[in-house]
Design an enzyme around this catalytic site. Structure first.
Site, PDB file in Angstrom:
ATOM      1  N   GLY A  46     -96.345  35.459 -83.426  1.00  0.00           N
ATOM      2  CA  GLY A  46     -95.998  36.899 -83.498  1.00  0.00           C
ATOM      3  C   GLY A  46     -96.843  37.797 -82.419  1.00  0.00           C
ATOM      4  N   GLN A  51    -100.892  45.142 -79.320  1.00  0.00           N
ATOM      5  CA  GLN A  51    -101.661  44.006 -78.699  1.00  0.00           C
ATOM      6  C   GLN A  51    -101.655  43.748 -77.075  1.00  0.00           C
ATOM      7  OE1 GLN A  51     -99.934  41.221 -82.047  1.00  0.00           O
ATOM      8  NE2 GLN A  51    -101.792  40.383 -81.749  1.00  0.00           N
ATOM      9  N   CYS A  89    -104.555  35.611 -85.735  1.00  0.00           N
ATOM     10  CA  CYS A  89    -104.053  36.614 -84.795  1.00  0.00           C
ATOM     11  C   CYS A  89    -104.547  36.409 -83.287  1.00  0.00           C
ATOM     12  CB  CYS A  89    -104.768  38.065 -85.395  1.00  0.00           C
ATOM     13  SG  CYS A  89    -104.377  39.377 -84.272  1.00  0.00           S
ATOM     14  N   LEU A  90    -103.291  36.537 -82.210  1.00  0.00           N
ATOM     15  CA  LEU A  90    -103.943  36.599 -80.975  1.00  0.00           C
ATOM     16  C   LEU A  90    -104.879  37.411 -80.644  1.00  0.00           C
ATOM     17  CD1 LEU A  90    -100.198  35.742 -79.542  1.00  0.00           C
ATOM     18  CD2 LEU A  90    -102.179  33.980 -79.941  1.00  0.00           C
ATOM     19  N   HIS A 131     -97.550  41.129 -91.316  1.00  0.00           N
ATOM     20  CA  HIS A 131     -98.762  40.906 -90.146  1.00  0.00           C
ATOM     21  C   HIS A 131     -98.396  41.827 -89.039  1.00  0.00           C
ATOM     22  CE1 HIS A 131    -102.220  38.872 -87.798  1.00  0.00           C
ATOM     23  NE2 HIS A 131    -101.457  39.450 -87.031  1.00  0.00           N
ATOM     24  N   GLU A 132     -97.305  41.713 -88.255  1.00  0.00           N
ATOM     25  CA  GLU A 132     -96.913  42.468 -86.995  1.00  0.00           C
ATOM     26  C   GLU A 132     -96.597  43.889 -87.351  1.00  0.00           C
ATOM     27  OE1 GLU A 132     -97.422  41.033 -84.472  1.00  0.00           O
ATOM     28  OE2 GLU A 132     -97.733  38.841 -85.527  1.00  0.00           O
ATOM     29  N   HIS A 135     -99.707  45.875 -87.710  1.00  0.00           N
ATOM     30  CA  HIS A 135    -100.332  45.987 -86.004  1.00  0.00           C
ATOM     31  C   HIS A 135     -99.594  47.524 -85.640  1.00  0.00           C
ATOM     32  CE1 HIS A 135    -102.829  42.688 -84.519  1.00  0.00           C
ATOM     33  NE2 HIS A 135    -101.591  41.828 -84.761  1.00  0.00           N
TER      34      HIS A 135
HETATM   35 ZN    ZN Z   1    -101.884  39.830 -84.878  1.00  0.00          ZN
END
Ligand code: ZN
Length: 151
Positions: A46, A51, A89-90, A131-132, A135
């Site tokens: 995701g 991000q 998380c990236l 989660h997304e 963000h």
């Molecule tokens: Zn994330």
């Protein structure tokens, strides 16, 4: 398509609230394409606008290989149940945390032609929705994790 730079924890942009997409321009479509490529290259499931430094309410998710989901202006409209599991998380490489999320989540969003649609997911997909969308509101999983582990 182009690979974008993924911002890391500590970057202020990740803490800002993203604005809705008002008009789906070619630029937004390119952004979605680039986000998908960037997420796949980073082996994530995701990625959200902030991000990659774009404070717009856009998300790409791929929990099932070959079945990417694009969400423009997503909103959680229903949720139920509970799951607890590890989350990463990236933007926070090398860290994992245990979080509690709803087991079932339904989102409403726009597709790339601007048409509203609803999508329901359970398990990993429900987790990814939460989660997304977090963000987009400047929230990270580390805010709610009960424990954090470093790889
Ligand atoms: Zn994330």
């Amino acid at each position: 398509m182009a690979k974008l730079h993924i911002l890391k924890e500590g970057d202020e942009t990740l803490r800002k609230i993203s604005r809705p997409v008002e008009v789906i321009t070619p630029r937004i479509l390119t952004l979605l394409d680039d986000m998908l490529e960037t997420m796949r290259a980073a082996q994530g499931c995701g990625l959200a606008g902030p991000q990659v430094g774009v404070l717009r309410r856009v998300v790409v998710i791929e929990v099932e290989e070959g079945k990417p989901i694009e969400l423009i202006n997503p909103k959680i409209i229903a949720f139920s149940g509970e799951q607890e599991g590890p989350e990463g998380c990236l933007s926070i490489p090398g860290k994992w945390g245990m979080t509690k999320r709803p087991e079932h989540v339904t989102v409403r969003a726009l597709d790339r032609s601007g048409k509203p649609f609803e999508l329901s997911g359970s398990g990993l997909l429900a987790r990814a929705f939460c989660h997304e969308i977090d963000h987009l509101d400047g929230k990270l999983f580390t805010d709610i994790a009960t424990s954090i582990e470093t790889e």
